[in-house]
Motif scaffolding. Structure first.
Motif, mmCIF file in Angstrom:
data_model
loop_
_atom_site.group_PDB
_atom_site.id
_atom_site.type_symbol
_atom_site.label_atom_id
_atom_site.label_comp_id
_atom_site.label_asym_id
_atom_site.label_seq_id
_atom_site.Cartn_x
_atom_site.Cartn_y
_atom_site.Cartn_z
ATOM 1 N N ALA A 172 -3.347 5.729 6.458
ATOM 2 C CA ALA A 172 -3.604 4.489 5.617
ATOM 3 C C ALA A 172 -3.140 3.261 6.060
ATOM 4 O O ALA A 172 -4.123 2.071 6.298
ATOM 5 C CB ALA A 172 -3.038 4.609 4.244
ATOM 6 N N ASP A 173 -2.106 3.024 6.671
ATOM 7 C CA ASP A 173 -1.517 1.601 6.968
ATOM 8 C C ASP A 173 -2.560 1.039 8.171
ATOM 9 O O ASP A 173 -2.924 -0.053 8.141
ATOM 10 C CB ASP A 173 -0.234 1.685 7.548
ATOM 11 N N LYS A 174 -2.863 1.977 9.148
ATOM 12 C CA LYS A 174 -3.618 1.553 10.322
ATOM 13 C C LYS A 174 -4.943 1.243 9.798
ATOM 14 O O LYS A 174 -5.720 0.258 10.386
ATOM 15 C CB LYS A 174 -3.836 2.735 11.176
ATOM 16 N N VAL A 175 -5.627 2.028 8.913
ATOM 17 C CA VAL A 175 -6.909 1.646 8.028
ATOM 18 C C VAL A 175 -6.728 0.304 7.300
ATOM 19 O O VAL A 175 -7.923 -0.501 7.565
ATOM 20 C CB VAL A 175 -7.514 2.642 7.314
ATOM 21 N N ILE A 176 -5.929 -0.092 6.705
ATOM 22 C CA ILE A 176 -5.718 -1.295 5.990
ATOM 23 C C ILE A 176 -5.753 -2.589 7.198
ATOM 24 O O ILE A 176 -6.445 -3.418 7.034
ATOM 25 C CB ILE A 176 -4.478 -1.421 4.984
ATOM 26 N N LYS A 177 -4.772 -2.393 8.233
ATOM 27 C CA LYS A 177 -5.045 -3.333 9.352
ATOM 28 C C LYS A 177 -6.183 -3.511 9.922
ATOM 29 O O LYS A 177 -6.777 -4.577 9.920
ATOM 30 C CB LYS A 177 -3.960 -2.863 10.357
ATOM 31 N N SER B 119 -5.895 -9.642 -2.981
ATOM 32 C CA SER B 119 -5.273 -8.688 -3.740
ATOM 33 C C SER B 119 -4.821 -7.168 -2.810
ATOM 34 O O SER B 119 -5.666 -7.044 -1.935
ATOM 35 C CB SER B 119 -5.994 -8.248 -4.873
ATOM 36 N N VAL B 120 -3.904 -6.654 -3.465
ATOM 37 C CA VAL B 120 -3.792 -5.147 -2.665
ATOM 38 C C VAL B 120 -4.832 -4.284 -3.225
ATOM 39 O O VAL B 120 -5.199 -4.213 -4.400
ATOM 40 C CB VAL B 120 -2.354 -4.736 -3.297
ATOM 41 N N ARG B 121 -5.637 -3.705 -2.243
ATOM 42 C CA ARG B 121 -7.061 -3.217 -2.460
ATOM 43 C C ARG B 121 -6.711 -1.420 -1.823
ATOM 44 O O ARG B 121 -5.676 -1.075 -1.184
ATOM 45 C CB ARG B 121 -8.118 -3.408 -1.845
ATOM 46 N N LEU B 122 -7.588 -0.860 -2.308
ATOM 47 C CA LEU B 122 -7.698 0.550 -1.890
ATOM 48 C C LEU B 122 -7.854 0.461 -0.345
ATOM 49 O O LEU B 122 -8.669 -0.517 -0.039
ATOM 50 C CB LEU B 122 -8.779 1.325 -2.405
ATOM 51 N N PRO B 123 -7.445 1.218 0.518
ATOM 52 C CA PRO B 123 -7.325 1.039 1.980
ATOM 53 C C PRO B 123 -8.714 0.950 2.617
ATOM 54 O O PRO B 123 -8.799 -0.170 3.523
ATOM 55 C CB PRO B 123 -6.864 2.275 2.538
ATOM 56 N N THR B 124 -9.756 1.435 2.038
ATOM 57 C CA THR B 124 -11.146 1.306 2.570
ATOM 58 C C THR B 124 -12.085 0.510 1.700
ATOM 59 O O THR B 124 -13.372 0.791 1.940
ATOM 60 C CB THR B 124 -11.565 3.040 2.827
ATOM 61 N N THR B 125 -11.685 -0.129 0.596
ATOM 62 C CA THR B 125 -12.632 -0.841 -0.076
ATOM 63 C C THR B 125 -12.866 -2.445 0.292
ATOM 64 O O THR B 125 -11.820 -2.850 0.249
ATOM 65 C CB THR B 125 -12.421 -0.635 -1.726
ATOM 66 N N THR B 126 -14.030 -2.683 0.527
ATOM 67 C CA THR B 126 -14.457 -4.201 0.554
ATOM 68 C C THR B 126 -15.801 -4.297 -0.143
ATOM 69 O O THR B 126 -16.674 -3.644 0.258
ATOM 70 C CB THR B 126 -14.668 -4.538 2.055
ATOM 71 N N MET B 127 -15.517 -5.362 -1.060
ATOM 72 C CA MET B 127 -16.724 -5.963 -1.664
ATOM 73 C C MET B 127 -17.118 -7.239 -1.132
ATOM 74 O O MET B 127 -16.416 -8.071 -1.333
ATOM 75 C CB MET B 127 -16.489 -5.791 -3.205
ATOM 76 N N LEU B 128 -18.149 -7.286 -0.591
ATOM 77 C CA LEU B 128 -18.683 -8.639 0.087
ATOM 78 C C LEU B 128 -19.924 -9.245 -0.086
ATOM 79 O O LEU B 128 -20.763 -8.126 -0.283
ATOM 80 C CB LEU B 128 -18.172 -8.500 1.719
ATOM 81 N N GLY B 129 -20.121 -10.486 0.228
ATOM 82 C CA GLY B 129 -21.602 -10.888 -0.212
ATOM 83 C C GLY B 129 -21.671 -12.066 0.675
ATOM 84 O O GLY B 129 -20.736 -12.634 1.247
#
Ligand code: PLP
Length: 391
Positions: A264-269, A292-302
């Motif tokens: 997880a830490d590697k993925v967050i980075k 904010s602190v988020r789930l390791p693999t979630t990005t909501m972008l636009g």
């Protein structure tokens, strides 16, 4: 191909697929509640799975009820708390946040016909449930609240909510607390018995187990009122012959997810680097709940001005599968209520896509998704420029 829609549904883990094939080929079937040896064999397997799930989730086996997933679990939890209060003249308020999953809205709507009403708690622009507001609301509604239902992490932004603080507040006010843990259970270590959470839920398909399987965790099973009546299965608390094979996959998936969590830490980075480089390349990129602190693999972008569906289709043409807001509301014409609650205007909300790759592949996926997003942005901006200024 990059599948980056795990918050909607996680692919079945290959080890589980192999196991399922082998189990189906073995032709071992029976009703797990049957008294003959085949039934007992299956029941033993399922109870072993229950024990593994309980250990993994920090609960005791008697608190684990197998079901069809989070929607059923949440319906059941609400039913268990609210049914005894139907004739209570005081406790008629259901407290929820503005960013709960659609199923919570529908459950609340159902209970309105029994005299309950909903008070909605706001979120900050960073997508966090506002603790000041919840404290004030609980104080002002003292004696009137029937239950509090708040999610542990948002399915769209991935923002992890202050569930532990909310659970402690509920304990202080002696209020039942239902936590929609659908996006965290099995993904983040949240030991159930360490927190005063009364009900928590899991969906198998969010963690790579079979779809249509799940768990409801109940803090006090003795006082829990069943929602689905049946022939005594699940200790009389959830009727219907159990999906024993599916329930075994839950135990399997929880073990795999626990193992994968080490990354997880590697993925967050890697995710933060991906977001940083994207924002540097395209400064107008909007990332919901970025700080904010988020789930390791979630990005909501636009990219403001570019419609989410155009971006999603463009990415799909490059073999990358993402979604616009949550999968259940993909076909809805309205903007995400989560993004609106965070203060985004309709036009930016309609530009957002959700990216949620597999934890095990994410580090490799991010650079490829970055390249595809930049190319897609350039391509779509050119098209929208041409449509604004036709030659
Ligand atoms: N709650 C949250 C936060 C979710 O993300 C979902 C599914 O997307 C649900 C509840 C409902 O889960 P299911 O459709 O598996 O019952």
């Amino acid at each position: 191909m990059i599948y980056a829609d795990c918050n909607a549904s996680h692919p079945i883990h290959p080890e589980i697929s192999d196991y399922l094939k082998q189990r189906l080929d073995s032709n071992l079937f029976a009703n797990p509640n049957a008294i003959h040896s085949r039934g007992r064999q299956l029941l033993t397997g399922m109870e072993k799975a229950r024990k593994i799930c309980a250990e993994n989730l920090g609960a005791s086996p008697s608190q684990v009820f197998f079901n069809s997933g989070a929607t059923e679990g949440l319906n059941t939890a609400f039913h268990s708390v609210l049914k005894p209060l139907i004739n209570d003249g005081h406790r008629k308020t259901i407290l929820v946040s503005a960013i709960e999953h659609h199923c919570i809205d529908e459950i609340c709507r159902y209970w309105q016909s029994f005299g309950f009403h909903t008070v909605t708690l706001p979120v900050t622009p960073q997508g966090l449930i506002d603790m000041n507001s919840i404290q004030k609301t609980l104080k002002s509604l003292s004696g009137k609240v029937a239950l509090v239902s708040v999610m542990s992490a948002n399915n769209e932004t991935g923002v992890i909510q202050p569930y532990a603080e909310i659970a402690a507040l509920c304990q202080e006010y002696r209020l039942p607390f239902i936590c929609d843990t659908c996006q965290t259970m099995g993904k983040l270590p949240i030991p159930f018995n360490q927190y005063p959470i009364d009900f928590a839920v899991l969906s198998g398909h969010k963690i790579g187990a079979l779809t249509g399987t799940g768990i409801l965790l109940v803090k006090s099973p003795a006082s829990f009122i069943p929602f689905i009546m049946g022939a005594g299965q699940e200790r009389g608390k959830r009727g219907g012959t159990q999906n024993y094979l599916g329930n075994e996959t839950l135990a399997f998936a929880l073990k795999i997810m626990e193992r994968e969590h080490a990354q997880a830490d590697k993925v967050i980075k890697a995710r933060l680097e991906f977001e940083h480089v994207l924002k540097t390349a395209i400064p107008q990129t909007e990332i919901a709940g970025a700080s904010s602190v988020r789930l390791p693999t979630t990005t909501m972008l636009g990219f403001p001005g570019i419609h989410s569906q155009a971006l999603q289709i463009e990415l799909e043409s490059r073999n990358i599968f993402v979604t616009t807001t949550s999968a259940c509301s993909d076909n809805e014409p309205s903007s995400s209520k989560t993004l609106i609650a965070m203060g985004y205007n309709d036009s930016i909300a309609r530009s957002m896509i959700r990216i949620s790759p597999l934890l095990s592949n994410a580090v490799n996926d991010y650079p490829l998704m970055l390249e595809a997003l930049i190319k897609s942005y350039r391509h779509l901006s050119k098209i929208s420029d041409q449509s604004v200024h036709p030659d």
